[in-house]
Design a protein around this motif. Structure first.
Motif: not given
Length: 773
Positions: A80-88
């Protein structure tokens, strides 16, 4: 720029160019800070276990295009390849064009991973981390290597077509610039010396501070050599930065004279001018958002504004049309944008990446979040900067790195704020009240000003907590993002951001302009601490003005790099062109203002009758101006007068200047340092004289005395740097309105006894013939 057979691009830049779709959406959506984003990525990686590979460097190549980047993480056990994006806040409020970009990124990383490790398929995961709660929302899809490779190849080919076009443009541009010739038969006096200094600065990668007099053609004299240096020094972009709108127009006119393909003129002829063939430069004028907006009453998203709807779908065609046209002043950019149904302002922001010469305000490079500086850093540009009227940069930069908190705005918000914000608002209000109680700000009055020895730590902490609370609340309830709530949030964020870097370059003060209202300010005094990295990031910088003496003042306060060069170009004007008189019998000090009015009026009337024509009279304040003008009207009602007033709109300023028509007679009253004291051109009979009834010194108040002390401690030049130099720069700028060309003749009357002092006379232009002291 690399040739097309060896072009390189980052994954983010590739996808940003090829994969965005849908609406432009600039509705308020609280986003994490860079620090929170880094912490969020670390949190996710820490949850994944020992087998997890974080920050995975990947690269691949398609038909001469090398794509590189770092995937956020890969779990080889789960494939599994992940792209992490933070948000509010709520994830469903994220703009669709952002989602499209995120999916494109993880798919490109998937193609690169499969190719590198020989995988037949991989699970792709978008991991959205809500920073306030630490909650993850994971979206997944499984893709085969064939599907991912096809997607990757399509994106690369889209970009590669553009990259090849850009490389071909660069070759044409540089070839044309190598043949560039000066557009006139000869240089003006001093203009060649200026141009040589600019070229040498570009050739050696230095910063040049050049004082060059009015009337020699500084705009053309700086643009021509820097353009000539572009191909020889491999400069990617240059920017001509101004303090005011008229400076942008002068730069655009100079580019037309050099042969840039301006838009077709009314007579049907193209824009190539003079001795040069049509110059294939892309020129962009950056216009402020409020002036570029076609629908100022609409919100900036697809559901409200027709130019935001489908923006990214129509952007490729608009971008192609724009770079084909090449000449993108405000009107040219607007025409392209409207022809393709996109927002002119945001099309301009996009085109800043692809134009050769950008003309705009200094804030586009020197402000904390400046567009051009960000692009130059992200793309590794070799950047050349020209800064016009650079004597204003100290004051402008101080404003960029100063901010205020207004107690009254907070109190208004408490009356109707959501219940969820009542506690952090109450906490901030209590800290405000405690600060005011401890200060002298108890009653309205001029004395209600206090310099604080340190930041009020408890109030700053309360404002940080309030900003976090508002951000989290609006993340969950974006429909409540009213103007008042956003204003308080942005004010708090700006203050807290500058508070983090508070030091001896700034001071903190508290004032009470009205009962029940206090204002806490962070005032930058020495911009050098913020600007030095901006200067060193550019390949070459040229700051020019008619008033940059003494050089040390600007070197120190702006933070120019070591090795910066000073150049002073001799004036083409001679003493016989300007009669200079000093009225040393007049004092314009505050205590002597009333006594000075009568002799000033006598001087105005005497000179006007001796040589009727147009004059400008400059004063230190509107109150002083009004008092003298009233007495003049009583003494000589037949003399036509007009006056600057506070907050004059542009149309009124234009009308004021239009009154200075050849053959007419009048005295115009203006404030020193204001709109009519610099940057205006009234040649010949349009202006034959000026009266300056002030030394231009800032007021001797608590703030300026604190500034003086700080500058004395840091540079040993407190009185000079806080008072005398800024004042005399204003005086010389105002006096420079009189003589604009070699045929001009005029008079200058300096009205204050201090103009007779040696330390002041020595700072006045050398070509003036001053009366014997």
């Amino acid at each position: 720029m690399s040739p097309p057979e060896d072009y390189r691009v980052a994954v983010r830049a590739l996808c940003d160019f090829t994969a965005r779709s849908g609406d432009l959406d600039h509705r308020f959506t609280p986003s994490p800070s860079a620090r929170e984003g880094i912490a969020g990525h670390a949190l996710v990686a820490g949850r994944r276990g020992d087998a997890y590979e974080a920050e995975l460097t990947l690269s691949g190549r398609v038909e001469g295009l090398t794509v590189t980047g770092r995937a956020d993480g890969y779990n080889p056990t789960a494939n599994r390849l992940e792209e992490v994006k933070t948000h509010r806040g709520r994830l469903d409020r994220m703009a669709e064009n952002q989602r499209a970009l995120h999916w494109a990124q993880v798919r490109v990383y998937g193609a690169l991973l499969c190719a590198e490790r020989g995988l037949g398929s991989v699970t792709l995961a978008l991991v959205y981390l809500e920073v306030a709660t630490g909650r993850e929302t994971v979206l997944t899809e499984t893709a085969t290597v064939e599907e991912l490779q096809a997607f990757f190849t399509t994106q690369c080919r889209r970009f590669l077509a553009w990259a090849r076009q850009e490389a071909a443009h660069r070759v044409r541009r540089d070839a044309a610039l190598r043949r560039l010739r000066f557009p006139h038969a000869s240089f003006r006096t001093g203009q060649r010396e200026l141009a040589e200094g600019v070229y040498k600065a570009a050739a050696t990668g230095r910063c040049l501070l050049t004082q060059a007099p009015t009337g020699i053609g500084k705009t053309l004299g700086t643009l021509f050599p820097l353009l000539t240096a572009m191909p020889r020094q491999s400069l990617d972009r240059i920017a001509f930065l101004t303090m005011k709108t008229p400076g942008r127009r002068l730069a655009l006119d100079a580019l037309v004279s050099l042969g840039v393909n301006a838009r077709t003129d009314d007579d049907g002829e193209g824009g190539a001018r003079g001795v040069n063939d049509a110059l294939p430069l892309r020129v962009l004028e950056l216009v402020a958002r409020d002036k570029a907006c076609e629908y100022p009453d609409r919100a900036c998203h697809g559901e409200s504004c027709p130019l935001a709807a489908g923006f990214y779908d129509r952007l490729p065609a608009a971008r192609e049309a724009a770079v084909t046209q090449g000449w993108l002043d405000g009107e040219g950019l607007r025409e392209v944008a409207l022809a393709h149904g996109v927002c002119p302002y945001y099309l301009g922001q996009e085109l800043a990446r692809w134009c050769d010469v950008i003309v705009g305000d200094v804030n586009h490079y020197f402000d904390a979040n400046a567009l051009l500086h960000g692009l130059a850093q992200a793309n590794g540009w070799r950047f050349g900067l020209l800064v016009d009227e650079a004597h204003n940069l100290v004051a402008r930069a101080r404003g960029m790195y100063s901010t205020e908190l207004d107690q009254q705005r907070l109190n208004r918000l408490r009356r109707f704020a959501p219940e969820a914000l009542s506690r952090p608002l109450a906490r901030a209000s209590r800290q405000w009240q405690a600060l005011v109680r401890e200060s002298v700000c108890q009653e309205q009055g001029a004395s209600n000003y206090r310099l604080l020895e340190a930041l009020p730590a408890k109030l700053v902490a309360a404002m940080q907590q309030l900003a976090s609370a508002i951000t989290e609340h609006l993340g969950e309830h974006p429909e409540q993002a009213g103007a008042e709530l956003q204003e308080v949030l942005f004010e708090a964020l700006a203050f807290c951001r500058l508070a983090e870097s508070f030091g001896d370059h700034s001071l903190c003060d508290l004032s009470c302009p009205a009962r029940g209202r206090a204002v806490l300010g962070l005032r930058n005094l020495v911009p050098a601490d913020f600007l030095t990295p901006r200067f060193t990031a550019a390949q070459t910088v040229v700051l020019f003005s008619a008033t940059l003496s003494p050089a040390d003042y600007h070197r120190d306060l702006l933070g120019l790099p070591a090795g910066s060069v000073w150049q002073e170009v001799d004036s083409p004007f001679v003493a016989d062109q300007l009669e200079v008189r000093i009225r040393s019998d007049i004092s314009t000090r505050m205590r002597d203002r009333d006594a000075s009015i009568a002799p000033i009026v006598d001087e105005l009337v005497r000179q006007y009758h001796q040589r009727p024509g147009h004059y400008l009279a400059f004063f230190s304040s509107f109150a002083y101006l009004d008092a003298v003008m009233t007495r003049l009207h009583e003494a000589a009602p037949a003399i036509p007068v007009r006056a600057q007033r506070r907050g004059m709109p542009e149309a009124e300023r234009d009308a004021f200047l239009a009154g200075f028509a050849s053959g007419g007679r009048s005295i115009g009253f203006a404030v020193l340092g204001g709109a009519f004291a610099e940057g205006i051109d009234l040649p010949g009979e349009r202006l034959i004289g000026a009266f300056i009834a002030t030394l231009g010194l800032p007021p001797f108040d608590d703030f300026n005395e604190a500034l003086k002390a700080r500058l004395e401690a840091r540079f040993g030049r407190g009185d000079d740097y806080a008072y005398r130099v800024p004042g005399l720069i204003k005086v010389v700028q105002a006096a420079g309105r009189v003589i604009r060309g070699p045929e001009d003749r005029g008079v200058l009357v300096l009205m204050d006894d201090r103009f007779a002092r040696d330390e002041v006379r020595s700072r006045l232009p050398a070509w003036w013939r001053l009366p014997a002291g």
